[in-house]
Design an enzyme around this catalytic site. Structure first.
Site, short mmCIF file in Angstrom:
data_model
loop_
_atom_site.label_atom_id
_atom_site.label_comp_id
_atom_site.label_asym_id
_atom_site.label_seq_id
_atom_site.Cartn_x
_atom_site.Cartn_y
_atom_site.Cartn_z
N ASN A 166 0.82 -1.45 -0.13
CA ASN A 166 0.32 0.39 0.29
C ASN A 166 1.18 1.06 0.04
O ASN A 166 0.44 2.60 -0.83
CB ASN A 166 -0.79 -0.12 0.70
CG ASN A 166 -0.22 -0.54 2.62
OD1 ASN A 166 0.83 -0.68 2.29
ND2 ASN A 166 -1.10 0.40 3.98
N GLU A 264 3.93 -4.67 12.41
CA GLU A 264 3.46 -3.18 12.38
C GLU A 264 1.65 -3.94 11.64
O GLU A 264 2.35 -4.35 10.28
CB GLU A 264 3.48 -2.54 11.65
CG GLU A 264 5.03 -2.01 12.28
CD GLU A 264 5.21 -0.18 12.71
OE1 GLU A 264 4.84 0.17 11.09
OE2 GLU A 264 5.45 0.14 13.40
N CYS A 298 -3.54 0.61 6.88
CA CYS A 298 -3.44 0.07 8.05
C CYS A 298 -3.87 1.21 8.82
O CYS A 298 -5.24 0.73 9.45
CB CYS A 298 -2.25 -0.38 9.17
SG CYS A 298 -1.35 0.95 8.69
#
Ligand code: NAP
Ligand code: MG
Length: 496
Positions: A166, A264, A298
């Protein structure tokens, strides 16, 4: 600053070239000799470039180069490493236009977002450059006379850096820059979908004076390359950004050899709305934080939890704002969001639109696939707004990773907090309120790594970034907190 027209020109002139891995300062074809093609996310008939499908042998060479380079890189004085990082930041800015074209082409986000991403990567790199000057230990009192006690920090060694698709620019630099600052060396594996930006970054690192072997790039699938990279005995730390399921698997593999991890992972980020001065401003912040990068962040806001008295007004403002979004190819001037990264991911997001309807939520707007004309060769959809979403519904619990907003009504702040916390994730959380006590109560009671009061979920280039629960574990990235991941402590007793 480059315009949409400049990007169109760049794409028109482009010839599809072949990249290799970048190992020990040299471009090398993958050992297996196999390659694959990456296509323009906004027009999948255009081939962008070819990349190797690497294997275990390539990982072996890259780790061995990184391990060898660690001896000298870790000995280079911090300020000298920092000086190289400042040069890298300058080069990212100097090449921002071309890098942004590449990010937009392979990932699909609109050009303006990509320019922002490159400038953000430069900013974070500059912060990391300063970190090379700040590897501090402590001096502590001794139990006896004629003794000095202190702690020093030492780089841990070779880092495996693994990233999703992303943010092809910011994620690699978020791992590579602090690793270099603290004296570690790196083997970096980008997502299979977005290796092109990474290949371009390698050239800039070399130009800035990063010595051979200090940063190595191995392109290939997670199962083939990622797996053996994580398990390699010489890899001492794994900085992974990606899905929770994989993060857990990687943590298990790392635990077997006592390697450190910085994970993460996913999010299901709430925006609680209690009170505001300007409803339009609140709706703008929520919709932007939900739809930037087509919701493939996210830290996207995906759940709006609104107090009953404000519901009707907020819903109207959200609807108005979401209807203004223009979906289009990344190079289009008028587009405010691009396509999703690929058809597979579009299918996943569409599955959730169907689930939401089946669960009885009210789809107030969007969620359709766009086809024909400029939409023919990309994974385009309109952003979706669901009302009447019960907190237990799948669309309120699972990370969708697309432009989908759910709205849930609550009666009190306590109920809002209970709903906000009632998910497996804890990455970023937002509250809109004019009341200081409400704001601080939220800060205290919300179970998440980052909290934003009257503020979307954008993060700064020097503040720790990370999550609780299934959103991650290990030292937070970006800020000074990185020191805990990239270095180990050594305690020193000096008698005199
Ligand atoms: P993903 O499927 O978890 O993949 C992430 C990376 O891991 C890719 O490079 C992937 O390679 C690699 N990988 C796959 N299998 C592996 C294995 N067995 N061992 C080692 N590496 C392996 O994530 P994604 O679909 O690319 O990205 C979306 C997810 O990332 C979402 O859940 C999102 O929330 C999360 N994310 C989190 C943050 C954060 O900072 N918290 C930021 C961005 C994204 P391939 O590309 O070859 O599969
Ligand atoms: Mg995936």
């Amino acid at each position: 600053m480059a315009t949409a027209k400049d990007m169109q020109h760049f794409l028109k002139e482009l010839t599809c070239v072949k990249y290799g891995n970048f190992i020990d300062g040299k471009w090398k074809e993958g050992s297996a000799g196999e390659t694959y093609t990456v296509y323009n996310a906004s027009n999948q008939t255009q081939a962008l470039a070819e990349f190797p499908r690497s294997n275990k042998e390539d990982v072996e060479m890259a780790v061995s180069a990184a391990n060898k380079a660690f001896k000298s890189w870790s000995q280079l004085p911090g300020p000298e490493r920092g000086a190289i990082l400042y040069k890298i930041a300058d080069l990212l800015e100097a090449n921002a236009d071309e890098l942004a074209f590449i990010v937009s082409a392979e990932q699909g986000k609109i050009l303006k977002e990509s320019i922002g991403e490159v400038l953000r990567a430069a900013k974070e790199t500059r912060f990391s450059a300063g970190e090379a000057f700040r590897m501090e230990g402590q001096t502590l009192p001794a139990e006896r006379g004629n003794v000095w006690n202190s702690t020093v920090r030492e780089p841990i060694g070779v880092i495996a850096a693994i990233a999703p698709w992303n943010f092809p620019m910011v994620t690699p630099m978020r791992k590579i820059a602090p690793a270099l600052a603290y004296g570690c060396t790196v083997v970096y594996k980008p997502a299979t979908a977005t290796p092109w930006t990474s290949a371009r970054i390698m050239g800039l690192l070399a130009e800035a004076g990063v010595p051979d072997g200090v940063v190595n790039l191995v392109i290939g699938s997670g199962s083939e390359v990622g797996d053996c990279l994580v398990q390699h005995p010489a890899v001492k730390g794994i900085s992974f950004t990606g899905s929770t399921a994989l993060g857990i698997k990687i943590n298990e593999m790392a635990a077997r050899k006592l390697a450190k991890t910085q994970l993460e992972l996913g999010g299901k980020n709430p925006a609680v709305v209690i009170d505001y001065d300007n409803v339009k401003e609140v709706a703008n912040q929520i919709v932007e934080a939900a739809c930037t990068c087509s919701g493939q962040r996210c830290t996207s806001i995906s759940r709006v939890i609104v107090i009953k008295e404000k519901k009707a007004e907020l819903l109207a403002a959200l609807l108005k704002k979401i209807k203004q979004i223009r979906v289009g190819p990344s190079w289009e001037e008028e587009a405010t969001i691009g396509p999703l990264v690929n058809q597979n991911h579009l299918k996943t997001v569409q599955k959730y639109i169907e689930i939401g309807k089946r669960e009885g939520a009210a789809l107030l707007y969007g969620g359709e696939i766009l086809t024909g004309g400029k939409f023919e060769s990309g994974a385009y959809m309109t952003p979706a707004l669901f009302d009447n979403v019960h907190p237990s519904m799948q669309i309120a619990q699972e990370e969708i990773f697309g432009p989908v907003i759910t709205v849930t009504e609550v009666e009190t702040l306590e109920e809002a907090l209970a709903v906000a916390n009632n998910v497996d994730y804890g990455l970023a959380a937002v509250i809109f309120t004019r009341d200081l006590a409400t704001a601080y109560k939220y800060v205290e009671k919300i179970d998440s790594g980052m909290v934003h009061i009257n503020h979307g979920t954008a993060s700064a280039a020097h503040l720790p970034f990370g999550g609780t629960k299934n959103s991650g574990t290990g030292a937070f990235s970006i800020g000074h907190s990185n020191l805990d991941f990239f270095t180990d402590l050594k305690t020193v007793y000096v008698g005199y």
